[in-house]
Scaffold this active site. Structure first.
Site, PDB file in Angstrom:
ATOM      1  N   LYS A  62      47.721  69.903  37.918  1.00 21.34           N
ATOM      2  CA  LYS A  62      47.660  71.313  37.554  1.00 21.34           C
ATOM      3  C   LYS A  62      48.423  72.161  38.565  1.00 21.34           C
ATOM      4  CE  LYS A  62      43.252  71.112  35.075  1.00 21.34           C
ATOM      5  NZ  LYS A  62      41.854  71.619  35.007  1.00 21.34           N
ATOM      6  N   ARG A  86      38.420  59.213  32.941  1.00 20.61           N
ATOM      7  CA  ARG A  86      38.519  59.907  34.230  1.00 20.61           C
ATOM      8  C   ARG A  86      37.126  60.010  34.865  1.00 20.61           C
ATOM      9  NH1 ARG A  86      41.688  63.529  37.272  1.00 20.61           N
ATOM     10  NH2 ARG A  86      40.761  65.572  37.716  1.00 20.61           N
TER      11      ARG A  86
END
Length: 292
Positions: free
Chosen positions: A169, A241
């Site tokens: 990100k 994840r």
């Protein structure tokens, strides 16, 4: 007082009848509570302690934080109206904080289930089968985001050092180590890919036409690989994840290390996995201890 307030919502604020009925039930519930404390109590003399007691009463009855906050909001709205119309001088609910909503624990695939999903041999199999297993192992071994995996190029992987570079990100890059099993799997996949597919780009994971895989294609492959291996309804890259983080903590990794591997900005974001591992610890305790 309640009826006047409900008419105000109906005719001046144009609230739907369903919403008005909901406000009415919440206010009647609060009124029934404070009248149970003292029949002489009225709306204009109720204080913050009574409001807090009502909240605790609702929580004790099993109401969720969301339900309690909704009812508290109804009381606050009522008192704003009452103060504006001169029916009350103070708002006892104004300074009362509602209960915090509990964050749902992350869903993760159990280690035995991951072992089952990854146990299928891919030696000599077709490109798509080898790719599916490599995708699954990549997510499980690195904990990377779906967007990060899709953006991977061959040049982002250092096979000698067993490291890969991802862009997360806000374009922040990080390096993730990986193990020998993933290295062998990647080498097999890349050999199979280069032998069977005419690549149209530098992407690591490509379609049979040689194009970079898109989000839906990767999600489909992951879900298909997990079918039959886990009872979880969610079988997504994001669940993998969570699975990576939970497995790391269960096997002794420190929270700060997991934070860096996942690319989290704040340790608070990573801490949710400690709750997941503690829940697993409680299940083990309850099933194993003779006095549990």
């Amino acid at each position: 007082m309640i009826e006047g307030f409900l008419n105000y919502l109906r005719y001046e604020r144009n609230y739907s009848e369903l919403t008005v009925e909901g406000y009415g039930k919440d206010l009647e519930d609060f009124q029934a509570y404070f009248k149970s404390l003292d029949e002489g109590l009225e709306w204009d003399v109720v204080d913050a302690d009574v409001v807090r007691g009502w909240m605790e009463h609702m929580m004790d009855k099993g109401n969720s934080a969301t339900s309690v906050n909704r009812r508290l909001s109804a009381v606050r709205t009522f008192y704003r109206y009452a103060m504006r119309t001169g029916l009350a001088k103070t708002d006892p609910a104004h300074a009362v904080k509602g209960p915090k909503k509990s964050r749902p624990l992350p869903k993760f695939v159990r280690e035995q289930e991951m072992d089952a999903a990854l146990s299928k041999e891919t030696e000599g199999e077709q490109f798509k089968e080898v790719r599916a297993r490599t995708l699954l192992l990549m997510f499980y071994s690195t904990g990377m985001r779906l967007s990060e995996l899709m953006a991977l190029d061959d040049g982002d992987i250092d096979m000698e050092a067993c490291e890969l570079r991802v862009t997360g990100k806000r374009d922040k890059q990080r390096v993730i180590p990986f193990g020998r099993e993933l290295r062998e799997e990647l080498l097999q996949y890349m050999g199979c890919r280069d032998a069977e597919v005419a690549r149209q780009c530098e992407a690591l994971f490509v379609t049979t036409k040689g194009e970079r895989m898109n989000r839906n294609q990767v999600r489909y492959e992951v879900e298909k690989s997990l079918n039959g291996a886990t009872t979880l309804r969610q079988r997504t890259p994001h669940v993998l994840r969570h699975t990576f983080a939970t497995a790391m903590l269960n096997h002794g990794a420190g929270l700060e290390s997991v934070k860096k591997l996942l690319g989290h900005e704040s340790l608070t974001t990573t801490e949710v996995y400690t709750h997941a591992t503690f829940e697993q610890l409680k299940r083990i305790y309850n099933s194993a201890h003779p006095r549990a």
